[in-house]
Design an enzyme around this catalytic site. Sequence first.
Site, PDB file in Angstrom:
ATOM      1  CG  HIS A 194       2.129   0.113   4.451  1.00 29.00           C
ATOM      2  ND1 HIS A 194       1.781  -0.847   5.372  1.00 29.00           N
ATOM      3  CD2 HIS A 194       1.037   0.871   4.249  1.00 29.00           C
ATOM      4  CE1 HIS A 194       0.514  -0.654   5.720  1.00 29.00           C
ATOM      5  NE2 HIS A 194       0.035   0.381   5.056  1.00 29.00           N
ATOM      6  CG  ASP A 196      -2.051  -0.928   1.147  1.00 24.82           C
ATOM      7  OD1 ASP A 196      -2.061  -1.758   0.221  1.00 24.82           O
ATOM      8  OD2 ASP A 196      -2.952  -0.868   2.018  1.00 24.82           O
TER       9      ASP A 196
HETATM   10 ZN    ZN Z   1      -2.683   3.210   3.265  1.00 23.44          ZN
END
Ligand code: ZN
Length: 231
Positions: free
Chosen positions: A180, A35
């Site tokens: 992430h 992400d």
């Molecule tokens: Zn996010």
Amino acid sequence: MGKHCLCVLLCVLLLWGSVGRAEAKNGKYVALTFDDGPSGAFTRELLAGLKERGVKATFFLCGYRVDQYPKLAAQIAREGHEIGTHSDAHKFFGKMSQWEIDRDLAASVEKIRKATGKDPTLLRPPGGIYSRSVLGKTCCKELPIILWSVDPDDWCCNNSNTVVQRVLSQTKSGDVILLHELSESSVQAAFRIIDELQGQGYTFVTVSQLAKLSGKELVGGEVYSRFRIDN
Ligand code: ZN
């Protein structure tokens, strides 16, 4: 070719086919998702490591970052990874009006399309906060909503050992792992997770491939966090 030869060839082909199917059915599969990118700082390193390991992942990109790093967004797409939208501004949808959410999502789709030449095929709302009825009235109503089933909180611990340990202790076949690409520790953790799970016989696939392997066709507006894969 004689009848006998033809028969042998047919048997070999049939046997080969059934072995192939058995492997697909019995294999262990997971999807890695990243992400908040493209981060700029870590994207190239991440892409190189994924390529080296033969892994296709799913990237949920933010429009404002695609704006900053359009070439990296294009590279992610070109290297065969799946791309979803993670909104434009990464504001939580819970505090926005339907109109604001629609405008934000439309901006993210436009930026991803411009940079990669393709529309995003999946949607992951920031923080996993959403209302299905509101999303169903936006420009992204046709996109499946993809959450996750394994979340090591990599963005707040900044420690790859912890991230690796959390992921390995929870992951089962069919899981969607959330990471992430915002820190070196997350990238290093991703590589160690891949190496370890590949060693355990796992294959890394994109989210839509994982759905297909579970016998599901992803449906727009439906919410998915993991997939059932029998083995
Ligand atoms: Zn996010």
